[in-house]
Design an enzyme around this catalytic site. Structure first.
Site, short mmCIF file in Angstrom:
data_model
loop_
_atom_site.label_atom_id
_atom_site.label_comp_id
_atom_site.label_asym_id
_atom_site.label_seq_id
_atom_site.Cartn_x
_atom_site.Cartn_y
_atom_site.Cartn_z
N ASP A 146 -6.82 -6.52 -1.55
CA ASP A 146 -5.39 -6.65 -1.87
C ASP A 146 -5.13 -7.67 -2.97
OD1 ASP A 146 -4.81 -4.69 -0.04
OD2 ASP A 146 -3.82 -6.00 1.39
N HIS A 189 0.82 -1.21 0.00
CA HIS A 189 0.00 0.00 0.00
C HIS A 189 0.85 1.26 0.00
CE1 HIS A 189 -2.85 -2.75 2.46
NE2 HIS A 189 -3.09 -2.90 1.18
N LYS A 232 6.30 6.34 6.86
CA LYS A 232 5.85 5.52 7.99
C LYS A 232 7.05 5.08 8.82
CE LYS A 232 2.00 3.59 5.35
NZ LYS A 232 1.48 2.38 4.72
#
Length: 183
Positions: free
Chosen positions: A170, A62, A72
């Site tokens: 996904d 992602h 992140k």
């Protein structure tokens, strides 16, 4: 903290200083000043996320696009995962390459994934609690993704494909070649 650069520019494995004794341990998991000095730039995190998953759950790959791109800082509070970052910056010399790292509640390692990377992880233990900080807010319209088994990337997930538990969403992600551009 020890900041270990990876082959992908901007991605770092971070090993905290852990102080243990008969009572247990203490560690500083994040310090904005130390973090900025360690990676060579300031990052301001605005959102924390946490997930709990069972063995074989694969989440990813992602990313967020455009002005909503996210960096992140990820870690595992309990359990063990293979964590993966894929360079999707169009002009990068490592475009399409990936870095993987074993993160666990035991080793307390963290992985910094900057903007311009797709990210995913696979749970290796019976369960895992995964925690991450983001430097930008989630935006549904800016979601991007790449199928976990894209042959051009060729990620070694260290688990048989039939053992994987993947969301329907996904399973439908495009290949890197057909994915939304990050910028």
């Amino acid at each position: 903290m020890n900041f270990i650069p990876t082959k992908l520019e901007g991605c770092y494995i971070i090993e905290p200083n852990i102080f243990s004794d008969e009572r247990g341990y203490f560690m500083e998991s994040f310090n904005e000043k130390t973090f900025g000095e360690g990676i060579g730039k300031a990052v301001h995190f605005v959102q924390d996320n946490q997930s709990y998953s069972s063995k074989g759950v694969l989440r990813g790959l992602h990313y967020q696009t455009g002005e909503h791109a996210q960096a992140k800082l990820v870690r595992v509070l309990q359990g063990e995962v293979i964590d993966v970052a894929v360079d999707i910056r169009p002009d990068s010399p490592t475009f399409g390459q990936y870095e993987s790292v074993l993160l666990s509640g035991e080793n307390q390692r963290q992985f910094f994934v900057p903007r311009g990377f797709a990210h995913g992880f696979l749970v290796l233990s019976n369960t895992a609690t995964f925690f991450y900080k983001c430097d930008n807010f989630y935006n549904k319209e800016s979601e991007g993704g790449i199928i976990y088994n894209d042959k051009s990337i060729n990620i070694d997930w260290n688990l048989l494909a039939e053992s994987l538990i993947i969301s329907d969403k996904d399973k439908l992600l495009p290949t890197l070649e057909n994915a939304k551009k990050v910028w």
